[in-house]
Scaffold this active site. Structure first.
Site, PDB file in Angstrom:
ATOM      1  N   HIS A   1     -77.313 -15.033   8.873  1.00  0.00           N
ATOM      2  CA  HIS A   1     -78.710 -15.041   9.344  1.00  0.00           C
ATOM      3  C   HIS A   1     -79.652 -14.056   8.505  1.00  0.00           C
ATOM      4  CE1 HIS A   1     -77.790 -16.596  13.587  1.00  0.00           C
ATOM      5  NE2 HIS A   1     -77.491 -17.440  12.612  1.00  0.00           N
TER       6      HIS A   1
ATOM      7  N   CYS B   1     -91.585 -18.581  -4.340  1.00  0.00           N
ATOM      8  CA  CYS B   1     -90.625 -18.649  -5.416  1.00  0.00           C
ATOM      9  C   CYS B   1     -89.388 -18.572  -4.845  1.00  0.00           C
ATOM     10  CB  CYS B   1     -91.117 -17.935  -6.614  1.00  0.00           C
ATOM     11  SG  CYS B   1     -90.491 -16.260  -6.304  1.00  0.00           S
TER      12      CYS B   1
ATOM     13  N   TYR C   1     -89.919  -6.629  12.631  1.00  0.00           N
ATOM     14  CA  TYR C   1     -88.723  -6.319  11.629  1.00  0.00           C
ATOM     15  C   TYR C   1     -88.666  -4.869  10.938  1.00  0.00           C
ATOM     16  CZ  TYR C   1     -87.348 -11.081  12.617  1.00  0.00           C
ATOM     17  OH  TYR C   1     -86.812 -12.191  13.363  1.00  0.00           O
TER      18      TYR C   1
HETATM   19  N1  APR Z   1     -68.694  -5.126  23.124  1.00  0.00           N
HETATM   20  C1  APR Z   1     -68.445  -6.547  22.985  1.00  0.00           C
HETATM   21  N2  APR Z   1     -69.186  -7.496  23.240  1.00  0.00           N
HETATM   22  C2  APR Z   1     -70.355  -6.829  23.346  1.00  0.00           C
HETATM   23  C3  APR Z   1     -71.013  -5.840  23.649  1.00  0.00           C
HETATM   24  C4  APR Z   1     -70.096  -4.683  23.358  1.00  0.00           C
HETATM   25  N3  APR Z   1     -70.282  -3.395  23.689  1.00  0.00           N
HETATM   26  N4  APR Z   1     -72.077  -5.726  24.353  1.00  0.00           N
HETATM   27  C5  APR Z   1     -72.698  -6.970  24.465  1.00  0.00           C
HETATM   28  N5  APR Z   1     -71.636  -7.841  23.974  1.00  0.00           N
HETATM   29  C6  APR Z   1     -71.591  -9.092  24.018  1.00  0.00           C
HETATM   30  C7  APR Z   1     -72.359  -9.897  25.245  1.00  0.00           C
HETATM   31  O1  APR Z   1     -71.258  -9.983  26.039  1.00  0.00           O
HETATM   32  C8  APR Z   1     -72.711 -11.269  24.603  1.00  0.00           C
HETATM   33  O2  APR Z   1     -71.714 -12.182  24.589  1.00  0.00           O
HETATM   34  O3  APR Z   1     -72.278  -9.600  22.845  1.00  0.00           O
HETATM   35  C9  APR Z   1     -72.926 -10.850  23.057  1.00  0.00           C
HETATM   36  C10 APR Z   1     -74.385 -10.529  22.778  1.00  0.00           C
HETATM   37  O4  APR Z   1     -75.192 -11.857  22.715  1.00  0.00           O
HETATM   38  P1  APR Z   1     -76.583 -12.144  22.002  1.00  0.00           P
HETATM   39  O5  APR Z   1     -77.250 -11.115  22.557  1.00  0.00           O
HETATM   40  O6  APR Z   1     -76.921 -13.485  22.281  1.00  0.00           O
HETATM   41  O7  APR Z   1     -76.417 -11.928  20.538  1.00  0.00           O
HETATM   42  P2  APR Z   1     -75.578 -12.947  19.342  1.00  0.00           P
HETATM   43  O8  APR Z   1     -74.700 -13.936  20.027  1.00  0.00           O
HETATM   44  O9  APR Z   1     -75.267 -12.190  18.263  1.00  0.00           O
HETATM   45  O10 APR Z   1     -77.101 -13.767  19.095  1.00  0.00           O
HETATM   46  C11 APR Z   1     -76.943 -14.772  18.011  1.00  0.00           C
HETATM   47  O11 APR Z   1     -79.272 -15.310  18.333  1.00  0.00           O
HETATM   48  O12 APR Z   1     -81.620 -14.750  18.307  1.00  0.00           O
HETATM   49  C12 APR Z   1     -80.304 -14.977  17.686  1.00  0.00           C
HETATM   50  O13 APR Z   1     -80.590 -14.741  15.384  1.00  0.00           O
HETATM   51  C13 APR Z   1     -80.116 -13.935  16.359  1.00  0.00           C
HETATM   52  O14 APR Z   1     -78.112 -13.753  15.298  1.00  0.00           O
HETATM   53  C14 APR Z   1     -78.812 -13.672  16.655  1.00  0.00           C
HETATM   54  C15 APR Z   1     -78.139 -15.116  17.402  1.00  0.00           C
END
Ligand code: APR
Length: 234
Positions: free
Chosen positions: A106, A117, A54
């Protein structure tokens, strides 16, 4: 009364700001094991590893700047005559840098949370093992980020917004992580119109009524401009 809009954002909206997504090719979860860095058990087992993960993301997010998609959503929130609620799964703070007010389901990288606490405070750039809590003094500080197996924040408020919205949009999220992946069904149940904005199909694409496909930095400003053009007085 003007329509109420709820927008859910995911990692895809920040991809063009240089922040990697989780599940796209070469994403964060291809490089790190979820159970090691994003679970309470992982933190208990190796807090130094988790803080390191992180701390690196915090440093990257601090350097990053919002892209036209973040800016367009901030503009929509400012100029739309009705309510615009932005709910983000992202912890990077880019919506706020663009001037938007968001609900962080999140958590946020710039916040620290005391395991003992429950006190929250601004996270230092480098959190350390045994991070002291300024309120109770316990060395129990952790990143204020929701891990797998934990309950996302502000769910009551979010549910209420979903049940009262007229339009629901999801931007750049894969639809693989619940409860966020289920928001489209709740909004549909509430009678809202639904639109997905994504580079490619998500796991829940078939539930949305409308799809806008492409990079967020292009399709989000286009979508926002179309919405704002629809305001009679604009
Ligand atoms: N423009 C639009 N969409 C995009 C782009 C872009 N430039 N680049 C990637 N994407 C889309 C992908 O097609 C995919 O559907 O963004 C999405 C990313 O998916 P994830 O990596 O799974 O991210 P997210 O959905 O935010 O993950 C949800 O998973 O691990 C946890 O806590 C973490 O908040 C996160 C949660």
């Amino acid at each position: 009364m003007a329509d109420k809009i709820v927008i859910l954002t995911g990692a895809g909206i920040s991809a063009e700001s240089g922040l990697g997504t989780f599940r796209d090719e070469g994403g964060l979860w291809a490089k790190h094991r979820i159970q090691d860095v994003a679970t309470p058990e992982g933190f208990a087992h190796d807090p130094a590893l988790v803080h390191g993960f992180y701390n690196a993301r915090r440093a990257q997010a601090a350097e990053a700047t919002p892209n036209p998609a973040h800016e367009a959503l901030a503009r929509l929130q400012r100029d739309w005559p009705g309510e615009v609620v932005i709910v983000t799964q992202n912890v990077d703070g880019l919506h706020e840098k663009a001037g938007a007010e968001v609900i962080h389901m999140h958590g946020a990288l710039d916040s620290a949370l005391c395991h003992a606490c429950g006190h929250r405070w601004p996270a230092p750039p480098e959190m350390v093992v045994g991070e002291p809590c300024p309120a109770c003094g316990a060395g129990a500080g952790r990143p204020d980020v929701v891990w797998f197996g934990e309950m996302p924040y502000h769910m009551d408020r979010i549910e209420e917004h979903l049940l009262t919205c007229d339009l629901f949009a999801a931007v750049g999220t894969s639809g693989k992580v619940y409860p966020a992946a289920g928001f489209v069904e709740e909004a549909t149940f509430a009678g809202a119109r639904t639109v997905e904005l994504n580079l490619s199909d998500s796991d829940v694409s078939r539930i949305f009524q409308e799809h806008r496909v492409g990079p967020a930095s292009r399709i989000v400003p286009e979508w926002v401009a179309a919405l704002l053009r629809g305001i009679p007085s604009c």
